[in-house]
Design a protein around this motif. Sequence first.
Motif, PDB file in Angstrom:
ATOM      1  N   SER A   1      95.888 -52.689  30.556  1.00  0.00           N
ATOM      2  CA  SER A   1      94.446 -52.863  30.381  1.00  0.00           C
ATOM      3  C   SER A   1      94.169 -54.269  29.852  1.00  0.00           C
ATOM      4  O   SER A   1      94.413 -54.572  28.677  1.00  0.00           O
ATOM      5  N   ALA A   2      93.664 -55.108  30.740  1.00  0.00           N
ATOM      6  CA  ALA A   2      93.265 -56.451  30.310  1.00  0.00           C
ATOM      7  C   ALA A   2      91.941 -56.390  29.560  1.00  0.00           C
ATOM      8  O   ALA A   2      91.582 -57.294  28.811  1.00  0.00           O
ATOM      9  N   HIS A   3      91.223 -55.300  29.764  1.00  0.00           N
ATOM     10  CA  HIS A   3      89.947 -55.018  29.111  1.00  0.00           C
ATOM     11  C   HIS A   3      89.741 -53.527  29.308  1.00  0.00           C
ATOM     12  O   HIS A   3      90.337 -52.912  30.193  1.00  0.00           O
ATOM     13  N   THR A   4      88.890 -52.920  28.504  1.00  0.00           N
ATOM     14  CA  THR A   4      88.680 -51.476  28.635  1.00  0.00           C
ATOM     15  C   THR A   4      88.188 -51.089  30.033  1.00  0.00           C
ATOM     16  O   THR A   4      88.370 -49.955  30.472  1.00  0.00           O
ATOM     17  N   ALA A   5      87.574 -52.035  30.736  1.00  0.00           N
ATOM     18  CA  ALA A   5      87.059 -51.755  32.081  1.00  0.00           C
ATOM     19  C   ALA A   5      87.867 -52.438  33.176  1.00  0.00           C
ATOM     20  O   ALA A   5      87.459 -52.448  34.333  1.00  0.00           O
ATOM     21  N   LEU A   6      89.024 -53.025  32.809  1.00  0.00           N
ATOM     22  CA  LEU A   6      89.818 -53.754  33.793  1.00  0.00           C
ATOM     23  C   LEU A   6      91.290 -53.346  33.691  1.00  0.00           C
ATOM     24  O   LEU A   6      91.936 -53.605  32.675  1.00  0.00           O
ATOM     25  N   LEU A   7      91.795 -52.727  34.746  1.00  0.00           N
ATOM     26  CA  LEU A   7      93.214 -52.389  34.816  1.00  0.00           C
ATOM     27  C   LEU A   7      93.903 -53.435  35.683  1.00  0.00           C
ATOM     28  O   LEU A   7      93.642 -53.525  36.880  1.00  0.00           O
ATOM     29  N   HIS A   8      94.758 -54.220  35.063  1.00  0.00           N
ATOM     30  CA  HIS A   8      95.453 -55.293  35.771  1.00  0.00           C
ATOM     31  C   HIS A   8      96.919 -54.943  35.988  1.00  0.00           C
ATOM     32  O   HIS A   8      97.439 -53.981  35.423  1.00  0.00           O
ATOM     33  N   VAL A   9      97.567 -55.753  36.800  1.00  0.00           N
ATOM     34  CA  VAL A   9      98.990 -55.588  37.072  1.00  0.00           C
ATOM     35  C   VAL A   9      99.696 -56.875  36.653  1.00  0.00           C
ATOM     36  O   VAL A   9      99.125 -57.972  36.729  1.00  0.00           O
ATOM     37  N   GLU A  10     100.922 -56.712  36.176  1.00  0.00           N
ATOM     38  CA  GLU A  10     101.674 -57.888  35.747  1.00  0.00           C
ATOM     39  C   GLU A  10     101.995 -58.790  36.935  1.00  0.00           C
ATOM     40  O   GLU A  10     101.869 -58.399  38.088  1.00  0.00           O
TER      41      GLU A  10
END
Length: 381
Positions: free
Chosen positions: A156-165
């Motif tokens: 979670s890069a932000h509560t509303a953003l799921l990122h991938v490494e």
Amino acid sequence: MFQLNLTQFTQEEFLRDYWQKKPVVIKQGFLNFEDPISPDELAGIACEEQVQSRLIHHADGKWQAEFGPFESYDHLGEENWSLVIQALDNWSEDAAKIIEAFRFIPHWRLDDLMASFATPNGSVGPHMDKYDTFICQGSGNRRWRVGDNGEHKEFSAHTALLHVESFDAIIDEELEAGDILYIPPGFPHEGKSLNNSMSFSVGFRTNSTVSLLSAFADHLIDNDQGNELIVDPNREATQHSGAIDSKDYLLIKNQLQQLLDNDDAFRSFTGCYMTQAKHEMDLVPNEEPFADEDVTEILSQTSLLRLGGLRAFYFTDTVEQGICYINGSQVDFDSSITPVIKLLCDNVCVDSEALEPWKENPAFISFVKAQLDLGYWYFAE
């Protein structure tokens, strides 16, 4: 009308070699592409309460996300941010025409048309989707990196953003107006705007098994079905009261299986469930019902258009019985008008020439009047 320009492969070859297998860039998939909507118009739509919109920006090494409606964008500056709008097809008739180019894929799988405006270096960050998407580049340019399918750690890069490494790219290419990037589910990707740019993404997705089972249970409850209990009048005595033996296990399993094997019940559920609107629609019911003669006259002169986001499907093995499904409900009609009902389900717009043989058919006029009154179809201006 947007028409696919496939010079690299045919539709059949695309489905055979790429669909849910690997990503591909379709250079100039749309020739002479022009944005169907301007950035200012997109920003205006994001001001509406009913519209699902997000602002995503990146500054000082941190990602931020806000949900609309938005009143101003002045505080964001001139770079490092993106505006994303879901279900633009529900709010822009012109933008919705992009979807028509992808009707070689059945539209029970269609999710929506997403649009984004991005400033220089604007991005939503590296991420993965669980659906198939065709990213159609509009005005401006974006650099897209796509990684291979596999094990990728998300965070979670932000509560509303799921990122991938970070990932190694198998596609690293700059897209310009008219280019299309197809990405199957599970392939990490990241787009970064090189200037002020627009993009339009047509997404296709299916439902998880658990969501289907949950919705099916709700359907059975709403329709007072599935109330049958297990009966076993020939039961034998057991020596192990704490055991569920193989015969009883099959009784329990068959209790559920019989519901799935009931084609009438499961087809009715599927038709209703698959036609439920994915997003809020710009629905305006007709306050003054049309007279039969008015409908006949107007059908002679103009096209019949389906409301943006409205879902209308039929089953090939029951439509001849006079059954279709519209916006979450089963609709029965006179089987004599089956050909034109299929036409309305297959196409968002049906012109007056195609409707000519049906304009005085009482059964069709009755069907059209009901749909007009609900606001599901309307006449072209």
